[in-house]
Design a protein around this motif. Structure first.
Motif, PDB file in Angstrom:
ATOM      1  N   LYS A   1       5.349  -2.459   9.657  1.00 11.20           N
ATOM      2  CA  LYS A   1       6.672  -2.020   9.224  1.00 11.20           C
ATOM      3  C   LYS A   1       6.587  -0.705   8.450  1.00 11.20           C
ATOM      4  O   LYS A   1       5.742  -0.539   7.570  1.00 11.20           O
ATOM      5  CB  LYS A   1       7.306  -3.104   8.342  1.00 11.20           C
ATOM      6  CG  LYS A   1       8.758  -2.832   8.024  1.00 11.20           C
ATOM      7  CD  LYS A   1       9.359  -3.982   7.235  1.00 11.20           C
ATOM      8  CE  LYS A   1      10.824  -3.688   6.899  1.00 11.20           C
ATOM      9  NZ  LYS A   1      11.415  -4.789   6.107  1.00 11.20           N
ATOM     10  N   LYS A   2       7.474   0.221   8.801  1.00 16.26           N
ATOM     11  CA  LYS A   2       7.492   1.523   8.137  1.00 16.26           C
ATOM     12  C   LYS A   2       8.009   1.383   6.705  1.00 16.26           C
ATOM     13  O   LYS A   2       8.964   0.662   6.435  1.00 16.26           O
ATOM     14  CB  LYS A   2       8.385   2.480   8.929  1.00 16.26           C
ATOM     15  CG  LYS A   2       8.369   3.905   8.382  1.00 16.26           C
ATOM     16  CD  LYS A   2       9.237   4.827   9.235  1.00 16.26           C
ATOM     17  CE  LYS A   2       9.237   6.224   8.656  1.00 16.26           C
ATOM     18  NZ  LYS A   2      10.105   7.150   9.431  1.00 16.26           N
ATOM     19  N   ILE A   3       7.373   2.098   5.784  1.00 17.33           N
ATOM     20  CA  ILE A   3       7.768   2.051   4.377  1.00 17.33           C
ATOM     21  C   ILE A   3       8.962   2.968   4.152  1.00 17.33           C
ATOM     22  O   ILE A   3       8.966   4.124   4.592  1.00 17.33           O
ATOM     23  CB  ILE A   3       6.598   2.477   3.470  1.00 17.33           C
ATOM     24  CG1 ILE A   3       5.423   1.517   3.643  1.00 17.33           C
ATOM     25  CG2 ILE A   3       7.033   2.513   2.006  1.00 17.33           C
ATOM     26  CD1 ILE A   3       4.147   1.970   2.958  1.00 17.33           C
ATOM     27  N   SER A   4       9.977   2.465   3.487  1.00 18.43           N
ATOM     28  CA  SER A   4      11.166   3.265   3.199  1.00 18.43           C
ATOM     29  C   SER A   4      10.806   4.436   2.285  1.00 18.43           C
ATOM     30  O   SER A   4      10.090   4.256   1.290  1.00 18.43           O
ATOM     31  CB  SER A   4      12.229   2.395   2.521  1.00 18.43           C
ATOM     32  OG  SER A   4      13.243   3.196   1.955  1.00 18.43           O
ATOM     33  N   PRO A   5      11.295   5.650   2.604  1.00 15.50           N
ATOM     34  CA  PRO A   5      11.047   6.800   1.724  1.00 15.50           C
ATOM     35  C   PRO A   5      11.505   6.554   0.293  1.00 15.50           C
ATOM     36  O   PRO A   5      10.862   7.010  -0.652  1.00 15.50           O
ATOM     37  CB  PRO A   5      11.869   7.913   2.384  1.00 15.50           C
ATOM     38  CG  PRO A   5      11.945   7.528   3.819  1.00 15.50           C
ATOM     39  CD  PRO A   5      12.025   6.037   3.823  1.00 15.50           C
TER      40      PRO A   5
ATOM     41  N   THR B   1       8.771   4.780  -1.523  1.00 14.88           N
ATOM     42  CA  THR B   1       7.667   5.702  -1.823  1.00 14.88           C
ATOM     43  C   THR B   1       8.009   6.571  -3.022  1.00 14.88           C
ATOM     44  O   THR B   1       7.186   6.781  -3.929  1.00 14.88           O
ATOM     45  CB  THR B   1       7.352   6.590  -0.605  1.00 14.88           C
ATOM     46  OG1 THR B   1       6.995   5.763   0.504  1.00 14.88           O
ATOM     47  CG2 THR B   1       6.209   7.546  -0.913  1.00 14.88           C
TER      48      THR B   1
ATOM     49  N   LYS C   1      -3.015   8.824   0.364  1.00 12.80           N
ATOM     50  CA  LYS C   1      -2.857   7.537  -0.322  1.00 12.80           C
ATOM     51  C   LYS C   1      -4.116   7.200  -1.124  1.00 12.80           C
ATOM     52  O   LYS C   1      -4.041   6.769  -2.281  1.00 12.80           O
ATOM     53  CB  LYS C   1      -2.561   6.419   0.684  1.00 12.80           C
ATOM     54  CG  LYS C   1      -2.399   5.053   0.019  1.00 12.80           C
ATOM     55  CD  LYS C   1      -1.823   4.031   0.972  1.00 12.80           C
ATOM     56  CE  LYS C   1      -1.564   2.705   0.265  1.00 12.80           C
ATOM     57  NZ  LYS C   1      -0.813   1.764   1.097  1.00 12.80           N
TER      58      LYS C   1
ATOM     59  N   VAL D   1       7.936  12.706   2.942  1.00 16.44           N
ATOM     60  CA  VAL D   1       8.419  11.386   3.371  1.00 16.44           C
ATOM     61  C   VAL D   1       9.920  11.370   3.690  1.00 16.44           C
ATOM     62  O   VAL D   1      10.443  10.334   4.105  1.00 16.44           O
ATOM     63  CB  VAL D   1       8.107  10.297   2.313  1.00 16.44           C
ATOM     64  CG1 VAL D   1       6.606  10.164   2.125  1.00 16.44           C
ATOM     65  CG2 VAL D   1       8.806  10.561   0.986  1.00 16.44           C
TER      66      VAL D   1
ATOM     67  N   PRO E   1       2.700   5.518   2.064  1.00 14.13           N
ATOM     68  CA  PRO E   1       2.173   5.379   3.435  1.00 14.13           C
ATOM     69  C   PRO E   1       0.747   5.915   3.559  1.00 14.13           C
ATOM     70  O   PRO E   1       0.331   6.788   2.804  1.00 14.13           O
ATOM     71  CB  PRO E   1       3.149   6.222   4.275  1.00 14.13           C
ATOM     72  CG  PRO E   1       4.306   6.525   3.398  1.00 14.13           C
ATOM     73  CD  PRO E   1       3.868   6.415   1.995  1.00 14.13           C
ATOM     74  N   LYS E   2       0.029   5.394   4.539  1.00 11.39           N
ATOM     75  CA  LYS E   2      -1.350   5.837   4.777  1.00 11.39           C
ATOM     76  C   LYS E   2      -1.419   7.139   5.565  1.00 11.39           C
ATOM     77  O   LYS E   2      -2.343   7.926   5.400  1.00 11.39           O
ATOM     78  CB  LYS E   2      -2.125   4.747   5.533  1.00 11.39           C
ATOM     79  CG  LYS E   2      -2.397   3.487   4.728  1.00 11.39           C
ATOM     80  CD  LYS E   2      -3.201   2.504   5.556  1.00 11.39           C
ATOM     81  CE  LYS E   2      -3.512   1.236   4.752  1.00 11.39           C
ATOM     82  NZ  LYS E   2      -4.272   0.243   5.563  1.00 11.39           N
TER      83      LYS E   2
END
Length: 393
Positions: A2-6, A9, A73, A124, A184-185
């Motif tokens: 799942k993509k991390i929400s900006p 971040t 990261k 991001v 995110p990585k």
């Protein structure tokens, strides 16, 4: 995956910024306690501010260059680990020397964090949201001034100054966990930084002058701000509990000033900065006059005015140097930004040192006069920059 929400971040970056902003100026509120614990002079205690700033000055460009190929990261996690280690050492330092070592370790983390966090914030989000993203990340620093420093001071006053650093370690741990989960990585990696950029930067007259403007214009405040708690307690005779409340109010004024400064610097940056510096110099003069009269009412007003104008110039100074980099050295914007962060902290070191020498030679009540002289140097350089711009039109 799942993509991390900006937004999440940016929240992680803001938490880290809150921790880092809190530790940067925490010793301002703890200064009298540190003096008593180690039986040192006020000017020696000021090293907890000036050496920290010097560490940021060295750490920002140097570590930015050395870690250009690191995964972003991994780098952020390492930064917060170093930050926690430095503050743990400060918290349990049995000697003043080890306290200073802890401060320097934390400052190295601060320098590189400020260099890369703005880039991560911009990466991001969509291009049209970059300015807002960077502003949101910097909210952590503003909240640190409003809440972190006064709360850390309050903790120190009601237990001991060691616990103030423990408080910061806890915030750092929260930031480390947030970074591990929410950053995110796969962020872009700048790669090895070309050192020929150093020559391009330091042979460009406009960029070099802008770095000096940053150092003098930002640093003048710290001749007095570094010793603000001793001024409030010793000169104006405010109680320790009242000083905490005043520091909170000071932080609120800083937040207002930052917001106004960003708005004022959107157009015609140099004239706007000149006016901000003039207002800052006048607020320092008012603080000196108030201290000479030992008036609590005037001292409170002067402190709030200093908060309003102290860091109003920061958005303009940042924007100005980035614009110059985009114009003259577009390949080196990240490195120029790192050097501007270094310049901010050269200013802190200079201002703290000047204030320390003044307090040592006479009284902390005279420290605002040293700040005025430093700010006048910035105003002189802005005038030169304006003339240089006019000659090229």
């Amino acid at each position: 995956m799942k993509k991390i929400s900006p937004s999440l971040t940016l929240l992680a970056l803001a938490i880290n910024a809150f921790a880092i902003g809190s530790t940067e100026f925490i010793s301002v509120g703890l200064m009298p306690m540190i003096v008593n614990t180690f039986n040192i002079s006020l000017s020696q205690a000021g090293l907890t501010v000036s050496l920290y700033a010097l560490g940021v000055t060295v750490g920002a460009p140097l570590l930015t260059i050395l870690t250009g190929t690191w995964n972003r990261k991994t780098l952020m996690v390492s930064i917060m680990g170093l930050f926690i280690l430095g503050n743990l050492l400060s918290a349990f330092a049995p000697t003043f020397l080890l306290l200073l070592v802890g401060r320097v370790l934390a400052s190295l983390a601060h320098g590189i964090f400020m260099s890369i966090s703005t880039v991560i914030a911009a990466d991001v989000v969509r291009p049209e949201k970059r300015a807002s993203a960077i502003a949101l990340m910097f909210t952590g620093l503003t909240v640190a001034t409003v809440i972190g420093v006064p709360l850390g001071t309050f903790i120190g006053q009601h237990s001991n100054w060691h616990m103030s650093f423990v408080f910061i370690v806890v915030i750092g741990l929260i930031g480390l966990i947030a970074t591990s989960i929410l950053v995110p990585k796969g962020l872009p990696i700048p790669g090895k930084i070309n050192l020929s950029g150093l020559a391009r930067i330091f042979t460009n007259k406009s960029i070099l002058m802008s770095l000096f403007i940053t150092a003098f214009g930002y640093g003048g405040t710290f001749a007095a701000y570094t010793y603000l708690t001793p001024i409030l307690e010793g000169t104006f005779r405010f109680s320790a509990s009242t000083v905490v409340i005043i520091l909170v109010a000071y932080g609120v004024m800083v937040a207002i000033g930052n917001s106004l400064g960003g708005h004022l610097a959107n157009k015609n940056i140099l004239p706007a900065l000149q006016k901000m510096f003039a207002a800052l110099a006048l607020s320092l003069l008012f603080l000196f006059i108030s201290a000479s009269l030992a008036s609590q009412a005037l001292g409170l007003i002067a402190t709030l005015l200093l908060g309003l104008f102290a860091f109003m110039n920061v958005p303009g100074l940042q924007l100005y140097v980035v614009q110059l980099a985009e114009k003259f050295t577009p390949k080196d914007i990240t490195l120029v930004s790192a050097f501007n962060i270094a310049a901010f902290n050269v200013g802190i070191t200079l201002g703290s040192f000047v204030g320390g020498q003044i307090s040592k030679g006479s009284s902390v009540a005279f420290t605002p006069l040293g700040g005025i002289i430093i700010i006048l140097l910035a105003m002189f350089l802005i005038r030169l920059a304006q003339k240089d711009q006019a000659s090229k039109l």
